[in-house]
Scaffold this active site. Structure first.
Site, PDB file in Angstrom:
ATOM      1  N   GLU A  49      -9.806 -49.497 -12.347  1.00  0.00           N
ATOM      2  CA  GLU A  49     -11.048 -50.247 -12.171  1.00  0.00           C
ATOM      3  C   GLU A  49     -10.848 -51.705 -12.579  1.00  0.00           C
ATOM      4  OE1 GLU A  49     -14.413 -48.429 -14.136  1.00  0.00           O
ATOM      5  OE2 GLU A  49     -15.825 -49.798 -13.161  1.00  0.00           O
ATOM      6  N   ASN A 197     -20.673 -44.638  -6.744  1.00  0.00           N
ATOM      7  CA  ASN A 197     -20.178 -44.095  -8.012  1.00  0.00           C
ATOM      8  C   ASN A 197     -21.343 -43.901  -8.983  1.00  0.00           C
ATOM      9  OD1 ASN A 197     -18.051 -43.762 -10.293  1.00  0.00           O
ATOM     10  ND2 ASN A 197     -19.354 -45.428 -11.038  1.00  0.00           N
ATOM     11  N   GLU A 198     -21.371 -42.769  -9.637  1.00  0.00           N
ATOM     12  CA  GLU A 198     -22.401 -42.480 -10.644  1.00  0.00           C
ATOM     13  C   GLU A 198     -23.766 -42.985 -10.167  1.00  0.00           C
ATOM     14  OE1 GLU A 198     -21.093 -43.399 -14.681  1.00  0.00           O
ATOM     15  OE2 GLU A 198     -19.539 -41.885 -14.505  1.00  0.00           O
ATOM     16  N   TYR A 266     -16.203 -36.900 -19.706  1.00  0.00           N
ATOM     17  CA  TYR A 266     -15.275 -37.485 -20.674  1.00  0.00           C
ATOM     18  C   TYR A 266     -15.232 -36.636 -21.947  1.00  0.00           C
ATOM     19  CZ  TYR A 266     -14.763 -41.699 -17.860  1.00  0.00           C
ATOM     20  OH  TYR A 266     -14.443 -42.581 -16.853  1.00  0.00           O
ATOM     21  N   GLU A 321     -13.297 -38.796 -12.592  1.00  0.00           N
ATOM     22  CA  GLU A 321     -13.203 -39.495 -13.891  1.00  0.00           C
ATOM     23  C   GLU A 321     -13.155 -38.439 -14.978  1.00  0.00           C
ATOM     24  OE1 GLU A 321     -15.805 -42.818 -14.770  1.00  0.00           O
ATOM     25  OE2 GLU A 321     -15.780 -43.442 -12.659  1.00  0.00           O
ATOM     26  N   GLN A 370      -8.296 -44.308 -17.613  1.00  0.00           N
ATOM     27  CA  GLN A 370      -7.833 -45.031 -16.456  1.00  0.00           C
ATOM     28  C   GLN A 370      -6.355 -45.360 -16.643  1.00  0.00           C
ATOM     29  OE1 GLN A 370     -10.313 -48.357 -15.353  1.00  0.00           O
ATOM     30  NE2 GLN A 370     -12.205 -47.166 -15.506  1.00  0.00           N
TER      31      GLN A 370
HETATM   32  O1  AHR Z   1     -14.333 -45.348 -16.643  1.00  0.00           O
HETATM   33  C1  AHR Z   1     -15.265 -46.201 -17.199  1.00  0.00           C
HETATM   34  C2  AHR Z   1     -16.653 -46.008 -16.615  1.00  0.00           C
HETATM   35  O2  AHR Z   1     -17.112 -44.733 -16.937  1.00  0.00           O
HETATM   36  C3  AHR Z   1     -16.739 -46.048 -15.117  1.00  0.00           C
HETATM   37  O3  AHR Z   1     -16.858 -47.338 -14.628  1.00  0.00           O
HETATM   38  C4  AHR Z   1     -17.987 -45.275 -14.842  1.00  0.00           C
HETATM   39  O4  AHR Z   1     -17.975 -44.656 -13.583  1.00  0.00           O
HETATM   40  C5  AHR Z   1     -18.053 -44.299 -15.987  1.00  0.00           C
HETATM   41  O5  AHR Z   1     -19.300 -44.264 -16.560  1.00  0.00           O
END
Ligand code: AHR
Length: 517
Positions: A49, A197-198, A266, A321, A370
């Site tokens: 990103e 995205n999201e 995450y 992600e 990432q």
């Molecule tokens: O990976 C960091 C951020 O986490 C990304 O930009 C977003 O899609 C997520 O919330």
């Protein structure tokens, strides 16, 4: 009182790492003759990103950089390291950034590209010198398939159609002409496309029904009636356990205009108090692993919903992600998400990849967040220096599973106990490649207890076994620019063959990959 005593004993073990041997060996059977699902190599994808130093300073240092060896501005050391991982695909330009990105500002002569402020990440001014050509040419250097994340939140349908034509059409359209005028004759043939995205958050805070309609609209115009371009259109998916999001997309989107549904999840100690990446105690380690191992439940529940509407499993679950998220390193820009990477991250990577492998029927693509200098990175850079993280080493050890056939594994797990709470201590996945070579990846997440595994391989006679292990003296161990090889894989020898059973000793917090042929 008893709870405090147990905690204290465990705390001592955590600090001194007086490794204890497991009392009862775990019996494990691998059915080498029963594999039917291919582990899609795209599970081993990465994510880049415009965030902090992932692109600028990470991948790209500029064509005029005389200090850091590069090819067309792309770091040579990074390309070599990533090629060694066989990275199958790379997602770009975001993340949240994607829904602010206007691709036409990143093409053509660099001195005429407009600057812009990256409002999501650190408020820094970018010069658009890394754009579509730079990214897609870099993917060619890496041998990775590009995965473009389109701007739906603040873009237009036409902007996306133009991008698809610009990168994919041979000739005969204003966009293919523009690409040629910008120095690229051949199209890049980009297959993977994220449609926003999201969208439940930074992509526009949309409700699922609204996004389902938006997806239908964008997806329709990206190709023709029958998707003769073979595009793989991925809908922005659920935040963690938002099952209603997946249900709505699966119900409302016609099956002929969608190829993938995303999921983001995450691992962290606590979302509002993420703690240090390197200075953590066992309680924090345990919490992180709780969120990491939750991936199994997430994948199974989202898949079960998808099964209702798509029993043939035509649509992929794309975990685009995933990874560990901690506080940034002291003194760094909080918007840059720069964090170190320890053996804890190796545990997250090993266990998560095993989950993906074991659910390969539905999970056919994933992207670690990432690649460089951001979140659970595989590479960290500092000017001309580059180091490989423990996560890199896990990814390198696991690449043997890419496109191999998943083998069923049976075993009764054993607990990793912390206070009154417990987690399954072991995680495993196994595969057989085209040459008939079997690989077994085993992770013992227990912070202080070694585990013995009696491994029984059914349906195959093995002549040679070798292995690699990633472990270290402390869970907090990590590589630094001064000590880049503190954590690195070593040959694994702690196994023996007894009466057709392989006895494997897994040290605490270790990742082992065995090769059998
Ligand atoms: O990976 C960091 C951020 O986490 C990304 O930009 C977003 O899609 C997520 O919330």
């Amino acid at each position: 009182m008893r709870k405090i005593a147990i905690f204290f004993v465990q705390l001592l073990a955590f600090q001194s790492f007086a490794f204890a041997q497991s009392e009862s060996p775990i019996s494990m059977t691998i059915h080498a003759d029963q594999g039917k699902t291919i582990i899609n190599k795209n599970i081993y994808g990465h994510f880049a990103e415009h965030l902090g130093r992932c692109i600028y300073g990470g991948f790209y240092v500029g064509e005029d950089n005389a200090k850091i060896p590069n090819t067309n501005g792309i770091r040579n050391d990074v390309v070599a390291a990533l090629k060694d991982l066989n990275i199958p695909n790379l997602r770009w330009p975001g993340g949240c950034f994607a829904d602010t990105y206007h691709w036409k500002n990143g093409i053509g002569s660099k001195n005429q590209r407009p600057e812009f402020v990256n409002r999501w990440w650190g408020g820094v001014t970018e010069d658009n010198s890394f754009g579509t050509h730079e990214f897609l040419n870099m993917c060619e250097m890496l041998g990775a398939e590009p995965y473009l994340a389109a701007n739906v939140g603040s873009g237009t349908v036409q902007e996306l159609i133009d991008w698809v034509y610009y990168v994919n059409q041979e000739d005969g359209s204003p966009m293919s002409d523009l690409r040629k005028a910008n120095g690229r004759d051949e199209p890049w043939h980009v297959k993977f496309w994220g449609v926003g995205n999201e969208m439940w958050g930074c992509g526009g805070h949309m409700r699922p029904d609204h996004y389902a309609d938006i997806f239908r609209q964008y997806s329709t115009f990206m190709t023709d009636w029958s998707n003769s371009d073979g595009l793989f259109r991925i809908a922005s998916g659920a935040n963690v356990a938002d099952y209603n999001w997946t249900e709505t997309l699966m119900k409302e989107v016609p099956k002929n205009i969608i190829e993938g549904v995303a999921l983001h999840s995450y691992s962290f100690v606590e979302w509002n108090d993420k703690g240090s990446a390197t200075d953590f105690n066992e309680a924090q380690y345990f919490s992180t692993m709780q969120t990491a191992l939750k991936m199994k439940e997430l994948v199974e529940k989202h898949s079960a919903i998808m099964d209702k509407y798509d029993p043939e499993k035509r649509i992929a679950l794309v975990v685009d992600e995933w990874g560990g998220w901690y506080n940034v390193e002291p003194g760094t820009n909080p918007g840059f998400l720069y964090q170190q990477n320890t053996m804890r991250d190796a545990m997250i990577a090993g266990a998560t990849l095993n989950i993906f492998n074991n659910h390969a029927e539905r999970v056919r693509m994933a992207n670690l967040a990432q690649t460089i200098n951001v979140l659970q990175a595989v590479i960290l850079t500092k000017e001309e220096k580059m180091i490989l993280t423990p996560t890199y080493h896990v990814m390198r050890m696991y690449k043997v599973h890419q496109n191999a056939t998943l083998l069923p594994v049976e075993f009764s797990n054993i607990d990793y106990q912390f206070g009154d709470e417990k987690l399954p201590a072991l995680s495993v996945s196994a595969s057989k490649n085209k040459e008939g070579v079997i690989h077994v990846s085993l992770v013992n997440i227990d912070a202080y207890q070694a585990r013995l595994v009696n491994l029984n391989l059914m349906g195959e006679k093995i002549k040679a076994i070798s292995g690699e292990i990633l472990t270290s003296a402390k869970l907090q161990d990590h590589n630094t620019f001064d000590n880049p090889e503190r954590v690195k894989p070593k040959e694994f020898k702690d196994f023996s063959n007894k009466k057709d059973e392989l006895i494997v000793n897994l040290p605490p917090f270790s990742v082992v990959v065995l090769e059998m042929k």
